[in-house]
Design an enzyme around this catalytic site. Structure first.
Site, PDB file in Angstrom:
ATOM      1  N   SER A  59     -34.527   3.907  20.797  1.00 30.68           N
ATOM      2  CA  SER A  59     -34.063   2.543  20.991  1.00 30.68           C
ATOM      3  C   SER A  59     -35.040   1.490  20.470  1.00 30.68           C
ATOM      4  CB  SER A  59     -33.757   2.333  22.461  1.00 30.68           C
ATOM      5  OG  SER A  59     -33.101   1.128  22.657  1.00 30.68           O
ATOM      6  N   HIS A  60     -35.540   0.657  21.394  1.00 33.28           N
ATOM      7  CA  HIS A  60     -36.394  -0.457  20.995  1.00 33.28           C
ATOM      8  C   HIS A  60     -37.846  -0.042  20.781  1.00 33.28           C
ATOM      9  CE1 HIS A  60     -36.472   0.200  25.230  1.00 33.28           C
ATOM     10  NE2 HIS A  60     -37.660  -0.392  25.292  1.00 33.28           N
ATOM     11  N   ASP A  63     -31.441  -4.201  18.506  1.00 32.91           N
ATOM     12  CA  ASP A  63     -32.601  -3.311  18.600  1.00 32.91           C
ATOM     13  C   ASP A  63     -32.468  -2.084  17.698  1.00 32.91           C
ATOM     14  OD1 ASP A  63     -30.619  -2.014  20.047  1.00 32.91           O
ATOM     15  OD2 ASP A  63     -32.038  -1.152  21.480  1.00 32.91           O
ATOM     16  N   ASP A  82     -31.441   1.010  17.985  1.00 36.00           N
ATOM     17  CA  ASP A  82     -30.195   1.778  17.929  1.00 36.00           C
ATOM     18  C   ASP A  82     -28.946   0.916  18.073  1.00 36.00           C
ATOM     19  OD1 ASP A  82     -30.929   1.254  20.587  1.00 36.00           O
ATOM     20  OD2 ASP A  82     -29.777   2.957  21.335  1.00 36.00           O
ATOM     21  N   ASP A 129     -27.798  -1.179  20.412  1.00 34.28           N
ATOM     22  CA  ASP A 129     -27.051  -1.428  21.644  1.00 34.28           C
ATOM     23  C   ASP A 129     -27.513  -2.697  22.371  1.00 34.28           C
ATOM     24  OD1 ASP A 129     -29.440  -0.344  22.463  1.00 34.28           O
ATOM     25  OD2 ASP A 129     -28.563   1.248  23.702  1.00 34.28           O
ATOM     26  N   ARG A 130     -28.640  -3.267  21.947  1.00 30.03           N
ATOM     27  CA  ARG A 130     -29.092  -4.504  22.611  1.00 30.03           C
ATOM     28  C   ARG A 130     -28.771  -5.716  21.753  1.00 30.03           C
ATOM     29  NH1 ARG A 130     -34.780  -3.548  25.731  1.00 30.03           N
ATOM     30  NH2 ARG A 130     -34.322  -1.471  26.499  1.00 30.03           N
ATOM     31  N   LYS A 139     -23.869  -0.005  25.943  1.00 28.87           N
ATOM     32  CA  LYS A 139     -23.991  -1.416  25.638  1.00 28.87           C
ATOM     33  C   LYS A 139     -23.862  -1.576  24.127  1.00 28.87           C
ATOM     34  CE  LYS A 139     -29.064  -1.214  26.144  1.00 28.87           C
ATOM     35  NZ  LYS A 139     -29.535  -0.076  26.930  1.00 28.87           N
TER      36      LYS A 139
HETATM   37  C1  VG1 Z   1     -35.012  -0.034  29.785  1.00 30.19           C
HETATM   38  C2  VG1 Z   1     -34.266  -1.227  30.331  1.00 30.19           C
HETATM   39  C3  VG1 Z   1     -32.884  -0.802  30.784  1.00 30.19           C
HETATM   40  C4  VG1 Z   1     -32.141  -0.113  29.633  1.00 30.19           C
HETATM   41  C5  VG1 Z   1     -32.980   1.027  29.098  1.00 30.19           C
HETATM   42  C6  VG1 Z   1     -32.357   1.677  27.887  1.00 30.19           C
HETATM   43  O1  VG1 Z   1     -35.186   0.925  30.799  1.00 30.19           O
HETATM   44  O2  VG1 Z   1     -34.966  -1.823  31.374  1.00 30.19           O
HETATM   45  O3  VG1 Z   1     -32.195  -1.935  31.246  1.00 30.19           O
HETATM   46  O4  VG1 Z   1     -30.902   0.380  30.066  1.00 30.19           O
HETATM   47  O5  VG1 Z   1     -34.267   0.549  28.722  1.00 30.19           O
HETATM   48  O6  VG1 Z   1     -32.098   0.744  26.889  1.00 30.19           O
HETATM   49  P1  VG1 Z   1     -36.548   1.081  31.638  1.00 30.19           P
HETATM   50  O7  VG1 Z   1     -36.335   2.258  32.507  1.00 30.19           O
HETATM   51  O8  VG1 Z   1     -37.632   1.231  30.623  1.00 30.19           O
HETATM   52  O9  VG1 Z   1     -36.706  -0.198  32.381  1.00 30.19           O
HETATM   53  V1  VG1 Z   1     -32.272   1.179  25.279  1.00 30.19           V
HETATM   54  O10 VG1 Z   1     -31.669  -0.071  24.339  1.00 30.19           O
HETATM   55  O11 VG1 Z   1     -33.881   1.505  25.269  1.00 30.19           O
HETATM   56  O12 VG1 Z   1     -31.370   2.587  25.166  1.00 30.19           O
HETATM   57 CO    CO Z   2     -31.257   0.443  22.518  1.00 28.78          CO
END
Ligand code: VG1
Ligand code: CO
Length: 543
Positions: free
Chosen positions: A113-114, A277, A279, A281-282, A376
């Site tokens: 992801s990010h 981001d 992937d 989804d954000r 998302k």
């Molecule tokens: C983080 C965010 C959460 C989100 C998750 C995955 O998780 O706070 O809201 O759903 O990332 O998003 P954590 O456990 O690090 O707080 V993504 O776009 O990284 O798949």
């Molecule tokens: Co993501």
């Protein structure tokens, strides 16, 4: 081609977190690491014999070689078919859509992801079920259990599949279909928002800047915004996915999307700015000199979603993760619809969406989505915003001012303390947990504590329970502080402190959030003893 049956043994630390397994890329590339996790995933979901899987990722370093391994293992485990995004590319929401569209049995999404990508950065893998959504906790628990007892994995020997070639190939008897990663997703978007209205908006001179952050949304944004909706070429910046995201940090927030922020707050700023981001989804939304917090964005979209064709009949309900601000609660109340509070992570929205209890969901971490997929969806949120802007003919900042005037404003900020010593982070949480029951009715600094508890979730659809989902402290006067440990980090622990202050005074709706949040920040730090316990006197990232 022979199937190899490879002897292996359990590898420590393969516990899926908030969103699948995330590790340093180097760890993922250690002998058997990926293979163990993939076999455990297959075993944990009851095998893949005769099944169809969707496979794709965000294009980061190791994406393509990992896909080749997964394909050979799917074949050896008897899968009938794999549908793969061309070049190994599928944004997370596009993968979710493809699973649903093609009625696949599930999918594997390769992404951290990010988190940054590259040989020295991060990699990740997660399994999504037949509804297109991230596996529930009961499934990830099974997968984890398999990682702890694994003795062998199956892998077909054989040549690599040509991921660049659309059409169907065969891998040792398993069919591999390489598909355009964008086409089906773009078609879905046309059924949700009013493309004609948005096209007219751009034709009328509306300007926008979309920062794909060198990540997966580039091809989607070029096609949808520029080719289909007629936004001028150049509207999309950093639109070619690169294995290390241009050495950037593909996290769409004011810190990491600074170039976009500078542009939106500079002279000649476009009307609308957005970013996504790694992937896809954000989403981050920013108007001319007007950053919109993700929590506010969810509230605004809830208030105006009916302007888009897919939601013209109104929303069944909404849901937000617990640390997300309560702005959307007030909008939901005024609309007379239910608002659910879930633990952090998209997997908890799945049952509510499947049961038709909610239409929109969101998280404070820049995630917004609806029942069109089970993830998302960054670009979807941007398109819904564009639809609202096209209908309302107002600026982003005027829309926000209206929202706050009607419902009050939830000032909001998240403080991240990264790479904290895991034992110390645990100590801090334990310390807080230990005194929770005695806090209500006491004062800390300038504030009086109303309630203090640890969030536990009872899923209203299947009755499953999830405990230990974050510590929340509410103060008199509408302030709230939430503490939790991140489940997506790859190094040490990340403490997240979420701060919120509700304000209805019409003369105090345009203050500086950090100033408004000073009292609750100080109270939270005093209560948790964060600095003394962790040795950290300032957060690494404030959003
Ligand atoms: C983080 C965010 C959460 C989100 C998750 C995955 O998780 O706070 O809201 O759903 O990332 O998003 P954590 O456990 O690090 O707080 V993504 O776009 O990284 O798949
Ligand atoms: Co993501």
């Amino acid at each position: 081609m022979p199937v190899q049956n490879v002897q292996t043994s359990p590898i420590e630390g393969q516990k899926p977190g908030t969103s699948g397994l995330r590790k340093r890329t180097a760890e993922f590339r250690l002998p058997h690491f990926l293979e163990n996790y993939v076999q455990s995933t297959f075993d944990g979901i009851g095998g893949v014999d005769g099944k169809t899987l969707v496979i794709g990722g965000d294009g980061r370093f190791f994406n393509d070689s990992a896909i080749q391994i997964i394909l050979r293992m799917a074949s050896a485990n008897g899968a009938a078919k794999c549908i793969v995004g061309q070049g190994g590319i599928l944004s997370t929401p596009a993968a979710s859509h493809l699973i649903r569209l093609r009625k696949a049995d599930g999918g594997l999404i390769l992404s951290a992801s990010h988190n940054p990508g590259g040989p020295d950065a991060d990699f990740g893998l997660k399994y999504n079920g037949p509804n297109g959504g991230p596996a529930s906790e009961s499934v990830t628990d099974k997968i984890y259990a398999c990682t702890k007892s694994i003795e062998q994995y199956l892998i077909a020997a054989g040549d690599d599949v040509d991921l660049g070639q659309r059409g169907t190939q065969s891998l040792d008897g398993m069919s591999v279909e390489i598909v355009d990663p964008v086409a089906d997703y773009a078609a879905l978007m046309q059924t949700i928002v009013d493309f004609d209205k948005i096209r007219a908006l751009f034709a009328g001179g509306f300007t926008m800047c979309f920062d794909a952050m060198h990540a997966v949304t580039g091809p989607y944004a070029h096609t949808i915004l520029e080719d289909m909706l007629g936004a001028p070429k150049g509207t999309v910046m950093n639109g070619t996915p690169s294995p290390d995201f241009g050495k950037g940090h593909p996290d769409p927030n004011p810190i990491w999307a600074k170039t976009l922020m500078d542009r939106m707050y500079g002279t000649d700023a476009p009307d609308f700015g957005a970013a996504s981001d790694g992937d896809g989804d954000r989403n981050m939304i920013v108007g001319r000199s007007a950053y919109v917090t993700p929590s506010d964005s969810l509230a605004l979209l809830t208030a105006h979603a009916h302007l888009a064709p897919a939601y013209s009949g109104g929303l069944a309900g909404v849901a937000r993760s617990m640390p997300t601000s309560r702005a959307v609660d007030r909008v939901a109340e005024s609309l007379g619809i239910s608002c659910f509070e879930t633990p952090t992570g998209w997997k908890f929205f799945g049952n509510l969406l499947d049961a038709g209890k909610v239409t929109l969901c969101g998280e404070e971490s820049a995630g917004t989505g609806s029942d069109h997929v089970r993830e998302k969806d960054g670009l979807w949120a941007v398109l819904l915003w564009l639809n609202v802007l096209a209908e309302k003919k107002m600026s982003v900042s005027d829309l926000m001012t209206d929202l706050w005037a009607t419902h009050g404003r939830c000032y909001y900020s998240r403080l991240d303390y990264e790479e904290v010593d895991s034992a110390k982070a645990k100590d801090m949480i334990e310390g807080l947990r230990g005194k929770l029951s005695s806090l209500a009715g006491t004062n800390v600094g300038a504030l009086a504590i109303e309630t203090a508890d640890e969030f536990a979730y009872l899923d209203p659809v299947d009755g499953s329970q999830s405990a230990g989902q974050g510590i929340r402290i509410s103060f008199e006067g509408g302030a709230r502080a939430v503490f939790r440990l991140s489940g997506t980090g790859t190094q040490g622990a990340t403490i997240r402190l979420y701060l919120e202050q509700f304000e209805t005074d019409p003369n105090r709706l345009h203050e500086d959030p950090q100033t408004v949040l000073k009292d609750v920040r100080e109270a939270a730090l005093a209560l948790s003893d964060l600095t003394a316990t962790t040795g950290r006197d300032a957060p690494d990232v404030v959003t």
